[in-house]
Scaffold this motif. Structure first.
Motif, PDB file in Angstrom:
ATOM      1  N   PRO A 174       0.840  -1.204   0.000  1.00 10.96           N
ATOM      2  CA  PRO A 174       0.000   0.000   0.000  1.00 10.96           C
ATOM      3  C   PRO A 174       0.876   1.256   0.000  1.00 10.96           C
ATOM      4  O   PRO A 174       2.001   1.250   0.512  1.00 10.96           O
ATOM      5  N   GLN A 175       0.357   2.324  -0.556  1.00 12.40           N
ATOM      6  CA  GLN A 175       1.116   3.562  -0.687  1.00 12.40           C
ATOM      7  C   GLN A 175       1.553   4.106   0.667  1.00 12.40           C
ATOM      8  O   GLN A 175       2.647   4.645   0.804  1.00 12.40           O
ATOM      9  N   SER A 176       0.735   3.952   1.694  1.00 15.30           N
ATOM     10  CA  SER A 176       1.088   4.470   3.019  1.00 15.30           C
ATOM     11  C   SER A 176       2.340   3.790   3.567  1.00 15.30           C
ATOM     12  O   SER A 176       3.144   4.414   4.257  1.00 15.30           O
ATOM     13  N   ILE A 177       2.530   2.526   3.267  1.00 16.38           N
ATOM     14  CA  ILE A 177       3.726   1.813   3.728  1.00 16.38           C
ATOM     15  C   ILE A 177       4.932   2.217   2.889  1.00 16.38           C
ATOM     16  O   ILE A 177       6.029   2.414   3.412  1.00 16.38           O
ATOM     17  N   ARG A 178       4.752   2.360   1.576  1.00 12.99           N
ATOM     18  CA  ARG A 178       5.867   2.764   0.710  1.00 12.99           C
ATOM     19  C   ARG A 178       6.398   4.139   1.087  1.00 12.99           C
ATOM     20  O   ARG A 178       7.569   4.422   0.918  1.00 12.99           O
ATOM     21  N   LYS A 179       5.521   4.997   1.597  1.00 16.63           N
ATOM     22  CA  LYS A 179       5.941   6.357   1.943  1.00 16.63           C
ATOM     23  C   LYS A 179       6.286   6.514   3.418  1.00 16.63           C
ATOM     24  O   LYS A 179       6.310   7.622   3.932  1.00 16.63           O
ATOM     25  N   ALA A 180       6.570   5.424   4.111  1.00 20.89           N
ATOM     26  CA  ALA A 180       6.948   5.486   5.527  1.00 20.89           C
ATOM     27  C   ALA A 180       8.171   6.381   5.689  1.00 20.89           C
ATOM     28  O   ALA A 180       9.111   6.330   4.890  1.00 20.89           O
ATOM     29  N   ILE A 185       8.932   2.804  11.399  1.00 17.97           N
ATOM     30  CA  ILE A 185       7.536   2.883  10.951  1.00 17.97           C
ATOM     31  C   ILE A 185       7.299   1.867   9.849  1.00 17.97           C
ATOM     32  O   ILE A 185       6.273   1.185   9.819  1.00 17.97           O
ATOM     33  N   PHE A 186       8.242   1.731   8.934  1.00 19.75           N
ATOM     34  CA  PHE A 186       8.107   0.763   7.852  1.00 19.75           C
ATOM     35  C   PHE A 186       8.001  -0.658   8.397  1.00 19.75           C
ATOM     36  O   PHE A 186       7.170  -1.452   7.954  1.00 19.75           O
ATOM     37  N   LYS A 187       8.820  -1.005   9.381  1.00 19.73           N
ATOM     38  CA  LYS A 187       8.812  -2.340   9.968  1.00 19.73           C
ATOM     39  C   LYS A 187       7.489  -2.644  10.654  1.00 19.73           C
ATOM     40  O   LYS A 187       6.990  -3.775  10.577  1.00 19.73           O
ATOM     41  N   ASN A 188       6.946  -1.677  11.336  1.00 21.01           N
ATOM     42  CA  ASN A 188       5.763  -1.912  12.163  1.00 21.01           C
ATOM     43  C   ASN A 188       4.449  -1.831  11.403  1.00 21.01           C
ATOM     44  O   ASN A 188       3.421  -2.191  11.946  1.00 21.01           O
ATOM     45  N   THR A 189       4.475  -1.351  10.176  1.00 18.51           N
ATOM     46  CA  THR A 189       3.222  -1.269   9.413  1.00 18.51           C
ATOM     47  C   THR A 189       3.168  -2.355   8.406  1.00 18.51           C
ATOM     48  O   THR A 189       2.815  -3.361   8.403  1.00 18.51           O
TER      49      THR A 189
END
Length: 189
Positions: A174-180, A185-189
């Motif tokens: 998802p875009q929200s994860i790509r833009k962490a 934040i990237f690891k936890n989402t």
């Protein structure tokens, strides 16, 4: 290495060494508590399963299932589950919060991809990735996508290469994860 690069001999050796460690931990399991058993499994079993597992992306299910069986044995050992009528997938997910082997492999590739895009990985990995730049104004230009390579040398080996697998997995997020904004934040989402 075999001629089809399935790495089956490597996987067999990893499974043997991890199974040996599980047996050794199992011999002392009744004397240790769950958290100690989990630490031992992480140190002696999970570390073996995760070592170089990014190379295992795209391998046949028969090869990956060997590793999955070892992980399932480790779950049974840590939780003290007897018998095979228990849904080990639910226990792995709910009790231990471990990813299945196939997802662990994808997670490792995605972590390397994130680090490469943000200057946290060696430059030779970042050089393998190209951000998507459309030739005209499109909405997809702002979605932080990667451009997969145009030419894959061989369909079997080429799709397993980092330059091909990373964009495929990355663009599926998802875009929200790509833009962490950070690695945590990237690891936890």
């Amino acid at each position: 290495m075999d001629k089809y690069m399935t790495l089956s001999s490597h996987v067999t050796k990893v499974c043997q060494s991890a199974s040996f460690a599980i047996a050794k931990i199992g011999s002392i399991r009744k004397y240790i508590d769950r958290s100690t058993a989990e630490r031992l499994v992480h140190a002696l079993v999970t570390s073996r399963l995760d070592s170089n597992n990014g190379l295992l992306y795209g391998l046949p299910g028969t090869v990956i299932s060997k590793l999955q069986r070892v992980q399932n044995s480790a779950v049974r050992l840590v939780l003290g589950v007897k018998g095979y009528r228990v849904d080990i997938n639910d226990l792995r997910r709910s009790e231990l919060h471990w990813l299945p082997i196939r997802d662990r492999i994808a997670f490792k590739i995605l972590m390397l991809t994130y680090k490469s895009l943000h200057g946290l990985a060696p430059p030779y990995l970042a050089d393998l990735l190209t951000t998507y730049q459309p030739t005209r104004s499109l909405r997809s230009a702002t979605q932080f996508l990667l451009d997969p390579p145009r030419r894959i040398v061989t369909s079997y080996y080429g799709e397993r290469a980092f330059s091909t697998s990373a964009p495929k997995l990355w663009n599926g997020l998802p875009q929200s994860i790509r833009k962490a904004t950070s690695l945590a934040i990237f690891k936890n989402t």
